[in-house]
Motif scaffolding. Sequence first.
Motif, short mmCIF file in Angstrom:
data_model
loop_
_atom_site.label_atom_id
_atom_site.label_comp_id
_atom_site.label_asym_id
_atom_site.label_seq_id
_atom_site.Cartn_x
_atom_site.Cartn_y
_atom_site.Cartn_z
N TYR A 72 39.37 50.96 48.57
CA TYR A 72 38.29 50.75 49.54
C TYR A 72 37.08 51.53 49.06
O TYR A 72 37.06 52.76 49.09
N ASP A 73 36.06 50.83 48.59
CA ASP A 73 34.87 51.46 48.03
C ASP A 73 33.69 50.50 48.18
O ASP A 73 33.33 49.79 47.23
N ILE A 106 37.43 39.20 56.22
CA ILE A 106 38.57 40.10 56.02
C ILE A 106 38.23 41.51 56.49
O ILE A 106 37.11 41.99 56.29
N GLU A 107 39.20 42.16 57.11
CA GLU A 107 39.07 43.57 57.44
C GLU A 107 39.65 44.38 56.29
O GLU A 107 40.84 44.27 55.99
N TYR A 108 38.82 45.18 55.65
CA TYR A 108 39.25 45.91 54.46
C TYR A 108 39.72 47.32 54.80
O TYR A 108 39.35 47.86 55.84
N LYS A 148 49.35 36.88 47.45
CA LYS A 148 50.30 37.99 47.58
C LYS A 148 50.14 39.00 46.45
O LYS A 148 50.57 40.15 46.58
N SER A 149 49.56 38.59 45.34
CA SER A 149 49.45 39.45 44.16
C SER A 149 48.19 40.31 44.26
O SER A 149 47.17 40.06 43.61
N ILE A 150 48.27 41.34 45.07
CA ILE A 150 47.15 42.20 45.41
C ILE A 150 46.55 42.89 44.18
O ILE A 150 47.26 43.28 43.26
N LYS A 151 45.24 43.03 44.18
CA LYS A 151 44.49 43.55 43.03
C LYS A 151 44.03 44.99 43.26
O LYS A 151 43.95 45.46 44.40
N SER A 152 43.69 45.67 42.16
CA SER A 152 43.08 47.02 42.18
C SER A 152 43.79 47.94 43.16
O SER A 152 43.19 48.48 44.09
N ILE A 153 45.08 48.13 42.93
CA ILE A 153 45.94 48.87 43.86
C ILE A 153 45.71 50.38 43.73
O ILE A 153 45.68 50.92 42.63
N THR A 154 45.59 51.05 44.87
CA THR A 154 45.48 52.51 44.88
C THR A 154 46.65 53.19 45.60
O THR A 154 46.85 54.39 45.43
#
Length: 332
Positions: free
Chosen positions: A182-183, A199-201, A247-253
């Motif tokens: 989240y940035d 979308i709610e981020y 489902k393949s979520i990106k830029s995971i933290t």
Amino acid sequence: MLINVLKTSDANEKQVTDETVYNQRRDILKSMGFIGASALLTSNSAQAGFFSSDDKETFKTRALDYAPANQLHSEALTPEEKIITHNNFYEFGTGKSDPVENAQQFDVNPWSLRVEGLAEDPFTLDYDELFKQFPLEERIYRMRCVEAWSMVVPWIGFSLAALLKKAKPLSSAKYVAFETLYDPKQMPGQKSRFAGGGIEYPYVEGLRIDEAMHPLTLLSVGLYGKTLPPQNGAPIRLVVPWKYGFKSIKSITRIRLTDKRPPTTWNILAASEYGFYANVNPTVDHPRWSQASERRISSAGLFSRNRIDTKMFNGYDQVASLYQGMDLRKHF
């Protein structure tokens, strides 16, 4: 001698989706009033693994050290240029060409990926450790978008199971939750729900732990021999080839082990259209289009002329046992 038995899910090098096409997905929210239909991207210059952008510093990928895929394939790879210019990544805009245009100044280093929750040994990986902690391998997977188009992508990464085993999940862990960076300063789509397609981020996703531990489930740090471009989810993303692409979520933290089913972004936004499981299933239509067939993005053009039949679980029959006894029309 190690003998590899080929399965129907193995893709052929000649049928892998081009990198350019992969980045041009439809806008799912068109009929929901958040965004309008976007024109398909006709061409983008892609050389040496990075894009040029006027008056902006360009994001540059680098070559990776990895074990090449050792399976034979019956499907042609999607050209790299199409995979990296045809994207759904609403954090960088809702149009198919928005991510490649808006993400080229995305700073991925430093980065941290936290693995936590119901685990004996939670830990954090920094940017360099994403590429060095686990041996990297190439896996050629079909990618089926819920919008009824598909690609064949040569991902590079490591098994999600290897990462989770390092954390030593507790027996009470039943699900795995994922969260995107989240940035809003770097991701313009996160500045407001209107800009980001409603979308709610931050973007969140989840899997059952048996799905997460399945050998096919991959954490990708690259494609076509190089680190991921930002529009494809740099520096690390999830790849679950038997499920629809969202489902393949990106830029995971953050990855969190939990005993409760986690919320997922598209299910929150439209539960009647996007289920928690999101398994590719040609017998369950989207409310607004059929899922019985798909358009394969190919080197011949953005989409091949003829539609191809969609296979259950995207052709990865080895995951069927995960859902034995479930009504997959109800648990979609």
